[in-house]
Design a protein around this motif. Sequence first.
Motif, PDB file in Angstrom:
ATOM      1  N   ALA A  33       0.833  -1.207   0.000  1.00 17.33           N
ATOM      2  CA  ALA A  33       0.000   0.000   0.000  1.00 17.33           C
ATOM      3  C   ALA A  33       0.866   1.254   0.000  1.00 17.33           C
ATOM      4  O   ALA A  33       1.960   1.280   0.575  1.00 17.33           O
ATOM      5  CB  ALA A  33      -0.924  -0.004   1.209  1.00 17.33           C
ATOM      6  N   VAL A  36       3.099   3.115   3.013  1.00 20.55           N
ATOM      7  CA  VAL A  36       3.515   2.101   3.983  1.00 20.55           C
ATOM      8  C   VAL A  36       4.924   1.645   3.626  1.00 20.55           C
ATOM      9  O   VAL A  36       5.236   1.434   2.445  1.00 20.55           O
ATOM     10  CB  VAL A  36       2.554   0.892   3.966  1.00 20.55           C
ATOM     11  CG1 VAL A  36       3.019  -0.185   4.932  1.00 20.55           C
ATOM     12  CG2 VAL A  36       1.137   1.340   4.292  1.00 20.55           C
ATOM     13  N   VAL A  60      -5.225  -7.213   0.048  1.00 20.16           N
ATOM     14  CA  VAL A  60      -5.373  -5.875   0.638  1.00 20.16           C
ATOM     15  C   VAL A  60      -4.839  -5.823   2.071  1.00 20.16           C
ATOM     16  O   VAL A  60      -4.034  -4.936   2.399  1.00 20.16           O
ATOM     17  CB  VAL A  60      -6.837  -5.404   0.562  1.00 20.16           C
ATOM     18  CG1 VAL A  60      -7.041  -4.140   1.397  1.00 20.16           C
ATOM     19  CG2 VAL A  60      -7.229  -5.135  -0.889  1.00 20.16           C
ATOM     20  N   GLU A  64      -1.538  -3.567   3.253  1.00 16.34           N
ATOM     21  CA  GLU A  64      -1.591  -2.556   4.309  1.00 16.34           C
ATOM     22  C   GLU A  64      -0.509  -2.760   5.361  1.00 16.34           C
ATOM     23  O   GLU A  64      -0.168  -1.832   6.095  1.00 16.34           O
ATOM     24  CB  GLU A  64      -2.978  -2.566   4.953  1.00 16.34           C
ATOM     25  CG  GLU A  64      -4.069  -2.056   4.007  1.00 16.34           C
ATOM     26  CD  GLU A  64      -5.463  -2.248   4.551  1.00 16.34           C
ATOM     27  OE1 GLU A  64      -5.612  -2.983   5.565  1.00 16.34           O
ATOM     28  OE2 GLU A  64      -6.411  -1.688   3.967  1.00 16.34           O
ATOM     29  N   ARG A  65       0.039  -3.966   5.414  1.00 19.51           N
ATOM     30  CA  ARG A  65       1.167  -4.249   6.320  1.00 19.51           C
ATOM     31  C   ARG A  65       2.513  -4.100   5.608  1.00 19.51           C
ATOM     32  O   ARG A  65       3.552  -4.375   6.202  1.00 19.51           O
ATOM     33  CB  ARG A  65       1.023  -5.648   6.898  1.00 19.51           C
ATOM     34  CG  ARG A  65      -0.149  -5.845   7.840  1.00 19.51           C
ATOM     35  CD  ARG A  65       0.081  -5.181   9.197  1.00 19.51           C
ATOM     36  NE  ARG A  65       1.195  -5.776   9.906  1.00 19.51           N
ATOM     37  CZ  ARG A  65       1.075  -6.773  10.788  1.00 19.51           C
ATOM     38  NH1 ARG A  65      -0.127  -7.268  11.065  1.00 19.51           N
ATOM     39  NH2 ARG A  65       2.138  -7.255  11.407  1.00 19.51           N
TER      40      ARG A  65
END
Length: 293
Positions: A33, A36, A60, A64-65
């Motif tokens: 993401a 990030v 997703v 996000e990580r």
Amino acid sequence: MSRPVTFVPPPGARAYSLRTARGEFAVVDAPAAGGVEPRGVVLLVPGFTGSKEDFNPLHVPLAERGYRTVAVDGRGQHESDGPERDESAYAQAELARDLLAQAEALGEPVHLLGHSLGGQISRAATLVDHTPFRSLTLMASGPAQISESQQQRVKLLRDALAVMTMAQVWESIQAMEPPEETATAELDGGLDNREDLRRRWLSTKPAQLIATGRQLCAEPDRVGELAAVPLRFHVMSGVLDDTWPLVLLDEMAVRLKARRTVVEGAGHSPNTDRPTATARALADFWDAEAIRT
């Protein structure tokens, strides 16, 4: 048979053919993401009768990580080409070499995750050459052959494929499916999802199913060999699994000195049953590996 939530790649993901030294393989590739810190690349290997779409729910939350995730169709699986009837093309050693070529094409060491059959192919690849991999996660993938009940189901499928077309076998499977399973499938993805599953089935090569089904029924215990490989391991499953009893997965984790994760509320496919919890556990493991290295 696995039931992906959707065959539509998530926002930001790209479906394309990954070019490797052993041919082209269909992938869904989702970047980390925006905003990030990138944490690494993950190669996701699906199981028997499955495909790269089985991992769509994970892209997703892992993005996000900070993880780029690349899910692949193996040779003869869904959108990756392969011979119709030449079973030798799907020997485990050949599929393991394919996986090594895929990792090489991604250009950097990857965290490797194999689901079910994909876990045993991932293990075989790791035993050939572990250097392309930063870690190995075996998701609902046991130490040796599948359970007796599952062996009987696979034998029925192999026998059917020897005398019937893929379309005929699909219709037979649907006719034998309990009504509650049909209702669940329609709730999960609707009739469009069922048509996607049918298209995936029809595009998978029968020789791939016959050869890999035979492998699942005869796979030896190679955990001792794997334990000698200098990688960190993660054994993940749901709370219920009729393919490999959980006690076998627990024992395998001990033998590998692996992290052990049991995803509450999940069965044989934590990736589709409980994707948020599954992604969290995976990213926590990979983050810990980054700290160690």
